[in-house]
Design a protein around this motif. Structure first.
Motif, PDB file in Angstrom:
ATOM      1  N   GLN A 144       0.859  -1.179   0.000  1.00 28.03           N
ATOM      2  CA  GLN A 144       0.000   0.000   0.000  1.00 28.03           C
ATOM      3  C   GLN A 144       0.896   1.229   0.000  1.00 28.03           C
ATOM      4  OE1 GLN A 144      -2.609   0.224   3.372  1.00 28.03           O
ATOM      5  NE2 GLN A 144      -4.008   1.624   2.342  1.00 28.03           N
ATOM      6  N   VAL A 145       0.780   2.055  -1.055  1.00 21.19           N
ATOM      7  CA  VAL A 145       1.602   3.249  -1.197  1.00 21.19           C
ATOM      8  C   VAL A 145       0.828   4.444  -0.661  1.00 21.19           C
ATOM      9  CG1 VAL A 145       2.757   4.751  -2.857  1.00 21.19           C
ATOM     10  CG2 VAL A 145       2.769   2.281  -3.197  1.00 21.19           C
ATOM     11  N   VAL A 146       1.528   5.306   0.044  1.00 21.97           N
ATOM     12  CA  VAL A 146       0.909   6.523   0.582  1.00 21.97           C
ATOM     13  C   VAL A 146       0.906   7.577  -0.503  1.00 21.97           C
ATOM     14  CG1 VAL A 146       1.052   8.329   2.329  1.00 21.97           C
ATOM     15  CG2 VAL A 146       1.718   5.985   2.902  1.00 21.97           C
ATOM     16  N   GLU A 147      -0.277   8.010  -0.891  1.00 21.89           N
ATOM     17  CA  GLU A 147      -0.405   9.071  -1.885  1.00 21.89           C
ATOM     18  C   GLU A 147      -1.572   9.975  -1.522  1.00 21.89           C
ATOM     19  OE1 GLU A 147       1.288   7.666  -6.049  1.00 21.89           O
ATOM     20  OE2 GLU A 147      -0.622   6.743  -5.595  1.00 21.89           O
ATOM     21  N   ALA A 148      -1.481  11.188  -2.020  1.00 16.57           N
ATOM     22  CA  ALA A 148      -2.565  12.133  -1.819  1.00 16.57           C
ATOM     23  C   ALA A 148      -3.792  11.673  -2.602  1.00 16.57           C
ATOM     24  CB  ALA A 148      -2.147  13.525  -2.287  1.00 16.57           C
ATOM     25  N   THR A 149      -4.949  12.110  -2.161  1.00 13.46           N
ATOM     26  CA  THR A 149      -6.186  11.843  -2.887  1.00 13.46           C
ATOM     27  C   THR A 149      -6.794  13.185  -3.272  1.00 13.46           C
ATOM     28  OG1 THR A 149      -7.569  11.872  -0.906  1.00 13.46           O
ATOM     29  CG2 THR A 149      -6.553   9.756  -1.510  1.00 13.46           C
ATOM     30  N   GLU A 150      -7.928  13.132  -3.934  1.00 12.58           N
ATOM     31  CA  GLU A 150      -8.606  14.382  -4.296  1.00 12.58           C
ATOM     32  C   GLU A 150      -8.962  15.197  -3.062  1.00 12.58           C
ATOM     33  OE1 GLU A 150     -12.021  13.983  -6.806  1.00 12.58           O
ATOM     34  OE2 GLU A 150     -10.945  12.737  -8.250  1.00 12.58           O
ATOM     35  N   ASP A 151      -9.284  14.507  -1.984  1.00 15.89           N
ATOM     36  CA  ASP A 151      -9.758  15.186  -0.782  1.00 15.89           C
ATOM     37  C   ASP A 151      -8.701  15.381   0.298  1.00 15.89           C
ATOM     38  OD1 ASP A 151     -12.331  15.147  -1.938  1.00 15.89           O
ATOM     39  OD2 ASP A 151     -12.671  13.123  -1.144  1.00 15.89           O
ATOM     40  N   VAL A 152      -7.591  14.657   0.225  1.00 19.13           N
ATOM     41  CA  VAL A 152      -6.616  14.678   1.307  1.00 19.13           C
ATOM     42  C   VAL A 152      -5.216  14.929   0.747  1.00 19.13           C
ATOM     43  CG1 VAL A 152      -5.664  13.352   3.238  1.00 19.13           C
ATOM     44  CG2 VAL A 152      -8.030  12.967   2.537  1.00 19.13           C
ATOM     45  N   ILE A 153      -4.515  15.930   1.326  1.00 13.96           N
ATOM     46  CA  ILE A 153      -3.157  16.212   0.875  1.00 13.96           C
ATOM     47  C   ILE A 153      -2.209  15.122   1.393  1.00 13.96           C
ATOM     48  CG2 ILE A 153      -3.537  18.699   0.690  1.00 13.96           C
ATOM     49  CD1 ILE A 153      -2.029  19.038   3.325  1.00 13.96           C
ATOM     50  N   PHE A 154      -1.030  15.024   0.773  1.00 17.43           N
ATOM     51  CA  PHE A 154      -0.097  13.948   1.054  1.00 17.43           C
ATOM     52  C   PHE A 154       0.257  13.828   2.539  1.00 17.43           C
ATOM     53  CE2 PHE A 154       4.242  12.480   1.721  1.00 17.43           C
ATOM     54  CZ  PHE A 154       4.173  11.213   1.164  1.00 17.43           C
ATOM     55  N   VAL A 155       0.614  14.927   3.180  1.00 19.29           N
ATOM     56  CA  VAL A 155       1.037  14.881   4.584  1.00 19.29           C
ATOM     57  C   VAL A 155      -0.089  14.347   5.461  1.00 19.29           C
ATOM     58  CG1 VAL A 155       1.790  16.272   6.560  1.00 19.29           C
ATOM     59  CG2 VAL A 155       2.733  16.720   4.292  1.00 19.29           C
ATOM     60  N   ASP A 156      -1.304  14.796   5.210  1.00 19.18           N
ATOM     61  CA  ASP A 156      -2.444  14.308   5.996  1.00 19.18           C
ATOM     62  C   ASP A 156      -2.695  12.826   5.726  1.00 19.18           C
ATOM     63  OD1 ASP A 156      -2.766  16.807   7.096  1.00 19.18           O
ATOM     64  OD2 ASP A 156      -4.333  17.418   5.670  1.00 19.18           O
ATOM     65  N   ARG A 157      -2.548  12.424   4.471  1.00 18.09           N
ATOM     66  CA  ARG A 157      -2.748  11.014   4.124  1.00 18.09           C
ATOM     67  C   ARG A 157      -1.694  10.140   4.805  1.00 18.09           C
ATOM     68  NH1 ARG A 157      -6.087   7.221   3.448  1.00 18.09           N
ATOM     69  NH2 ARG A 157      -5.622   5.744   1.799  1.00 18.09           N
ATOM     70  N   LEU A 158      -0.451  10.604   4.818  1.00 23.46           N
ATOM     71  CA  LEU A 158       0.618   9.878   5.497  1.00 23.46           C
ATOM     72  C   LEU A 158       0.282   9.707   6.975  1.00 23.46           C
ATOM     73  CD1 LEU A 158       3.588   8.710   5.420  1.00 23.46           C
ATOM     74  CD2 LEU A 158       4.292  10.982   6.153  1.00 23.46           C
ATOM     75  N   ARG A 159      -0.167  10.762   7.596  1.00 21.89           N
ATOM     76  CA  ARG A 159      -0.497  10.697   9.030  1.00 21.89           C
ATOM     77  C   ARG A 159      -1.715   9.822   9.303  1.00 21.89           C
ATOM     78  NH1 ARG A 159       1.371  16.731   9.725  1.00 21.89           N
ATOM     79  NH2 ARG A 159       3.471  16.306  10.487  1.00 21.89           N
TER      80      ARG A 159
END
Length: 193
Positions: A144-159
């Motif tokens: 599972q790779v951590v990537e941004a989504t349409e609704d969530v920026i990368f840093v928030d997705r990582l967290r």
């Protein structure tokens, strides 16, 4: 005629010379035995890195689940697919208190992989990179790779995906210099340089 002192010195040095030859020979045997095999590392961190690297390299790049990347690894008839060469960094694993590789369930880390097409230099190679989670409870491990989504920026997705103790290093660290050098060496060899 040789003096008694000269003979004693020569005799003593002969044994030192033999001891040195034996030490060098033993060292070469150790180097040959350890350098020529792909044995599993004995330390847990080394075992995790080896499994993580092997898993990512044996998985088709499309299965790394990088959204928005159109990784084509289609070979013409009779050609083999280019190798995927990866460098990895482990931030941590869960359960954190385990000491045996078989007990590790989840690995949190970073990966940088290059698709080693023949005669394609590293600088223009297709690359896959970023924080990654490996689910070690399945065979093969889930990726599972951590990537941004349409609704969530990368840093928030990582967290959202990483425990806090691993998310903070993931924001600051990638590959160690030695791992990067090994990645480039293996990539160049696979790409025919």
């Amino acid at each position: 005629m040789i003096s008694r002192e000269s003979f004693a010195g020569w005799y003593r040095n002969r044994y030192l010379g033999v001891a040195a030859i034996l030490a060098v020979t033993a060292g070469l045997v150790v180097l040959v035995n350890s350098g020529g095999s792909e044995a599993e590392p004995v330390d847990l961190q080394g075992q995790i890195m080896t499994r993580m690297r092997t898993t990512l390299e044996q998985t088709d790049p499309g299965q790394h689940n990088h959204a928005g990347h159109n990784v084509q690894q289609v070979a013409d008839e009779g050609e083999t697919k280019p190798a995927v060469i990866c460098g990895v960094h482990v931030y941590g694993y869960e359960p954190a208190e385990v000491t045996a590789f078989a007990d590790v369930r989840t690995v949190y880390g970073f990966h940088l992989c290059g698709v080693a097409e023949q005669k394609r230099p590293w600088d223009v190679a297709v690359k896959l990179a970023g924080p990654v989670i490996l689910d070690m409870s399945t065979e093969p491990p889930g990726i599972q790779v951590v990537e941004a989504t349409e609704d969530v920026i990368f840093v928030d997705r990582l967290r959202q995906m990483f425990p806090a103790k691993y998310a903070e290093p993931a924001l600051k660290e990638a590959l160690a210099p030695a791992e990067m050098a090994d990645l480039r060496r293996r990539y160049d060899a696979a790409a025919g340089f």
